[in-house]
Enzyme design. Structure first.
Site, mmCIF file in Angstrom:
data_model
loop_
_atom_site.group_PDB
_atom_site.id
_atom_site.type_symbol
_atom_site.label_atom_id
_atom_site.label_comp_id
_atom_site.label_asym_id
_atom_site.label_seq_id
_atom_site.Cartn_x
_atom_site.Cartn_y
_atom_site.Cartn_z
ATOM 1 N N ASP A 19 9.478 -55.183 8.236
ATOM 2 C CA ASP A 19 10.766 -54.864 7.606
ATOM 3 C C ASP A 19 11.539 -56.169 7.484
ATOM 4 O O ASP A 19 11.779 -56.860 8.493
ATOM 5 C CB ASP A 19 11.521 -53.857 8.476
ATOM 6 C CG ASP A 19 12.857 -53.449 7.865
ATOM 7 O OD1 ASP A 19 13.277 -54.052 6.854
ATOM 8 O OD2 ASP A 19 13.474 -52.522 8.423
ATOM 9 N N LEU A 20 11.932 -56.510 6.279
ATOM 10 C CA LEU A 20 12.652 -57.776 6.064
ATOM 11 C C LEU A 20 13.945 -57.840 6.876
ATOM 12 O O LEU A 20 14.458 -58.923 7.149
ATOM 13 C CB LEU A 20 12.973 -57.949 4.578
ATOM 14 C CG LEU A 20 11.761 -58.229 3.671
ATOM 15 C CD1 LEU A 20 12.116 -57.952 2.208
ATOM 16 C CD2 LEU A 20 11.287 -59.667 3.844
ATOM 17 N N LYS B 89 21.008 -59.646 -6.070
ATOM 18 C CA LYS B 89 20.213 -60.767 -6.593
ATOM 19 C C LYS B 89 21.104 -61.993 -6.816
ATOM 20 O O LYS B 89 20.649 -63.135 -6.643
ATOM 21 C CB LYS B 89 19.509 -60.361 -7.887
ATOM 22 C CG LYS B 89 18.461 -59.254 -7.715
ATOM 23 C CD LYS B 89 17.287 -59.700 -6.868
ATOM 24 C CE LYS B 89 16.180 -58.659 -6.821
ATOM 25 N NZ LYS B 89 15.031 -59.086 -5.999
ATOM 26 N N LEU C 183 4.497 -55.432 -8.635
ATOM 27 C CA LEU C 183 4.137 -56.826 -8.929
ATOM 28 C C LEU C 183 3.294 -57.428 -7.814
ATOM 29 O O LEU C 183 2.410 -58.254 -8.067
ATOM 30 C CB LEU C 183 5.392 -57.677 -9.156
ATOM 31 C CG LEU C 183 6.274 -57.269 -10.334
ATOM 32 C CD1 LEU C 183 7.377 -58.292 -10.571
ATOM 33 C CD2 LEU C 183 5.437 -57.123 -11.591
ATOM 34 N N SER D 83 11.408 -57.889 -17.700
ATOM 35 C CA SER D 83 10.658 -56.652 -17.434
ATOM 36 C C SER D 83 9.187 -57.020 -17.345
ATOM 37 O O SER D 83 8.552 -57.280 -18.379
ATOM 38 C CB SER D 83 10.859 -55.644 -18.570
ATOM 39 O OG SER D 83 12.235 -55.441 -18.825
ATOM 40 N N TYR E 234 22.535 -53.572 -7.103
ATOM 41 C CA TYR E 234 21.229 -54.260 -7.076
ATOM 42 C C TYR E 234 21.358 -55.655 -7.701
ATOM 43 O O TYR E 234 20.915 -56.665 -7.119
ATOM 44 C CB TYR E 234 20.200 -53.409 -7.821
ATOM 45 C CG TYR E 234 18.948 -54.129 -8.223
ATOM 46 C CD1 TYR E 234 18.050 -54.600 -7.279
ATOM 47 C CD2 TYR E 234 18.645 -54.338 -9.580
ATOM 48 C CE1 TYR E 234 16.890 -55.264 -7.657
ATOM 49 C CE2 TYR E 234 17.486 -54.991 -9.971
ATOM 50 C CZ TYR E 234 16.612 -55.451 -9.008
ATOM 51 O OH TYR E 234 15.464 -56.115 -9.388
HETATM 52 P P1 NAI Z 1 8.588 -52.638 -6.167
HETATM 53 O O1 NAI Z 1 9.724 -51.776 -5.791
HETATM 54 O O2 NAI Z 1 7.385 -52.002 -6.768
HETATM 55 O O3 NAI Z 1 8.126 -53.507 -4.911
HETATM 56 C C1 NAI Z 1 9.022 -53.964 -3.934
HETATM 57 C C2 NAI Z 1 8.319 -53.874 -2.588
HETATM 58 O O4 NAI Z 1 9.255 -54.311 -1.591
HETATM 59 C C3 NAI Z 1 7.876 -52.458 -2.216
HETATM 60 O O5 NAI Z 1 6.497 -52.418 -1.946
HETATM 61 C C4 NAI Z 1 8.707 -52.110 -0.998
HETATM 62 O O6 NAI Z 1 8.008 -51.328 -0.032
HETATM 63 C C5 NAI Z 1 9.057 -53.488 -0.443
HETATM 64 N N1 NAI Z 1 10.266 -53.441 0.362
HETATM 65 C C6 NAI Z 1 11.427 -52.789 0.082
HETATM 66 N N2 NAI Z 1 12.294 -52.915 1.092
HETATM 67 C C7 NAI Z 1 11.675 -53.673 2.044
HETATM 68 C C8 NAI Z 1 12.051 -54.132 3.322
HETATM 69 N N3 NAI Z 1 13.253 -53.839 3.864
HETATM 70 N N4 NAI Z 1 11.163 -54.886 4.014
HETATM 71 C C9 NAI Z 1 9.962 -55.189 3.503
HETATM 72 N N5 NAI Z 1 9.535 -54.770 2.285
HETATM 73 C C10 NAI Z 1 10.391 -54.018 1.560
HETATM 74 O O7 NAI Z 1 9.184 -53.753 -7.167
HETATM 75 P P2 NAI Z 1 8.399 -54.673 -8.204
HETATM 76 O O8 NAI Z 1 8.545 -54.106 -9.556
HETATM 77 O O9 NAI Z 1 7.062 -54.996 -7.696
HETATM 78 O O10 NAI Z 1 9.316 -55.983 -8.177
HETATM 79 C C11 NAI Z 1 9.073 -57.023 -7.244
HETATM 80 C C12 NAI Z 1 10.312 -57.890 -7.150
HETATM 81 O O11 NAI Z 1 10.634 -58.403 -8.439
HETATM 82 C C13 NAI Z 1 11.550 -57.141 -6.650
HETATM 83 O O12 NAI Z 1 12.279 -58.005 -5.804
HETATM 84 C C14 NAI Z 1 12.347 -56.873 -7.918
HETATM 85 O O13 NAI Z 1 13.731 -56.822 -7.656
HETATM 86 C C15 NAI Z 1 11.981 -58.077 -8.765
HETATM 87 N N6 NAI Z 1 12.044 -57.779 -10.198
HETATM 88 C C16 NAI Z 1 11.073 -57.012 -10.775
HETATM 89 C C17 NAI Z 1 11.114 -56.745 -12.132
HETATM 90 C C18 NAI Z 1 10.032 -55.983 -12.802
HETATM 91 O O14 NAI Z 1 10.040 -55.920 -14.034
HETATM 92 N N7 NAI Z 1 9.068 -55.395 -12.078
HETATM 93 C C19 NAI Z 1 12.229 -57.224 -12.963
HETATM 94 C C20 NAI Z 1 13.201 -58.015 -12.240
HETATM 95 C C21 NAI Z 1 13.093 -58.292 -10.902
HETATM 96 C C1 15L Z 2 14.452 -54.971 -12.658
HETATM 97 O O1 15L Z 2 15.135 -55.774 -12.023
HETATM 98 C C2 15L Z 2 13.687 -53.902 -11.974
HETATM 99 O O2 15L Z 2 13.150 -54.346 -10.741
HETATM 100 C C3 15L Z 2 12.554 -53.346 -12.834
HETATM 101 O O3 15L Z 2 12.130 -52.118 -12.258
HETATM 102 C C4 15L Z 2 13.009 -53.105 -14.282
HETATM 103 O O4 15L Z 2 13.984 -52.121 -14.312
HETATM 104 C C5 15L Z 2 13.548 -54.405 -14.847
HETATM 105 O O5 15L Z 2 14.555 -54.973 -14.017
HETATM 106 C C6 15L Z 2 14.151 -54.235 -16.253
HETATM 107 O O6 15L Z 2 15.317 -54.551 -16.448
HETATM 108 O O7 15L Z 2 13.407 -53.813 -17.142
#
Ligand code: NAI
Ligand code: 15L
Length: 267
Positions: free
Chosen positions: A49-50, A138, A13, A163, A134
């Protein structure tokens, strides 16, 4: 906005929002623990790193808005979730408190409520039913944000994303899909709003088969435009619809409800 921080900018994202949100701020500050690549014009890149409080403080300094996407985004062992999602979130809110309380969008998840059956219709005040560690992280994030709002007035949009993918890729996503365009327009609306508070926002498109009620958001100048229904015929043609006793058809969180508690050597 002068400087918008996007954490998790190397992720799925983050990469999308880097492009879509560029017009919203003079400078995009892109942060991740992973390699992001070179900065483009009007960008700053920060490797952070967070879990590192000092690095997070420096990352937040000088920003007027934060899109917090960083952290572990799927089910993982607790030790992996702890750094980014638990310690990291505390670090982020302490840094925000020290640097003028920029408005935050927190990427929460449908996995905070994943154990609800798919015939439940949920509003913003439903009881949490997380479907794994996980999801629990959240829930913690939402509670932490709420506490910083009550105690200090820190504003956060708690976006429970369904999603967020280019297109729905399975039948569950006919209900959970959040188009990238609808997410981008929500982000713009949240930063535009004169006051925000700390609302729960269901991160979903206007899906005919949706489960989540955003009618409490009538004050927010946002309405999703996309609808997963337009992909139903294609999904029906390409995939077998999951049986009624399949977790993908039973639970809102789908397969996440079935994952074990992973140990460090398992994932
Ligand atoms: P992603 O896994 O592709 O991106 C997360 C990023 O956070 C990665 O680039 C990773 O390197 C970074 N990261 C992980 N641990 C870290 C740390 N300790 N310090 C700094 N950076 C760190 O996930 P995505 O799909 O881009 O999702 C973004 C956010 O949205 C996440 O928080 C996820 O939980 C949330 N989310 C995403 C959904 C989706 O459909 N893609 C659905 C629900 C929630
Ligand atoms: C999430 O929270 C995850 O970050 C994403 O990878 C998908 O699995 C999404 O939910 C989902 O439920 O489709």
């Amino acid at each position: 906005m002068k400087r918008l921080l996007i954490t998790g900018a190397a992720g799925a994202l983050g990469s999308v929002m880097r492009d879509r949100l560029a017009p919203m701020a003079d400078i995009l500050r892109l942060a991740d623990i992973a390699e992001i690549g070179p900065a483009r014009p009007n960008e700053e890149i920060i490797r952070c790193d967070l879990a590192d409080a000092a690095a997070v403080d420096a990352m937040v300094s000088g920003c007027d808005g934060i899109l917090h996407l960083g952290g572990v985004s799927v089910e993982r062992p607790f030790q992996q979730i702890l750094g980014g999602n638990i310690i990291g979130l505390y670090n982020l809110y302490e840094a925000a408190r020290a640097h003028g309380m920029p408005r935050i969008i927190f990427a929460s998840s449908n996995h905070t409520i994943g154990f609800y059956p798919q015939d439940a219709r949920l509003g913003p005040d439903c009881t949490f039913r997380p479907d794994g560690l996980y999801g629990v992280s959240k829930v913690y994030g939402e509670a932490l944000a709420r506490m910083y709002f009550e105690k200090f007035g820190q504003e956060t949009a708690l976006v429970r994303i369904g999603s967020c993918t280019p297109e729905p890729v399975n039948h569950r996503m006919l209900s959970t899909w959040f188009s990238q365009g609808d997410f981008a327009s929500l982000i713009a609306a949240v930063f535009r709003a004169p006051t925000l508070g700390c609302p729960v926002i269901w991160g979903a498109s206007a899906n005919t088969a949706g489960w989540w009620d955003n009618s409490h958001l009538d004050w927010l100048d946002w309405s999703p435009k996309d609808n997963a229904e337009s992909y139903r015929a294609r999904l029906d043609a390409e995939q077998v619809r999951p049986a009624t006793d399949d977790p993908m058809a039973q639970y809102q969180g789908g397969l996440f409800t079935q994952f074990p508690i992973y140990k460090e050597n398992e994932q």
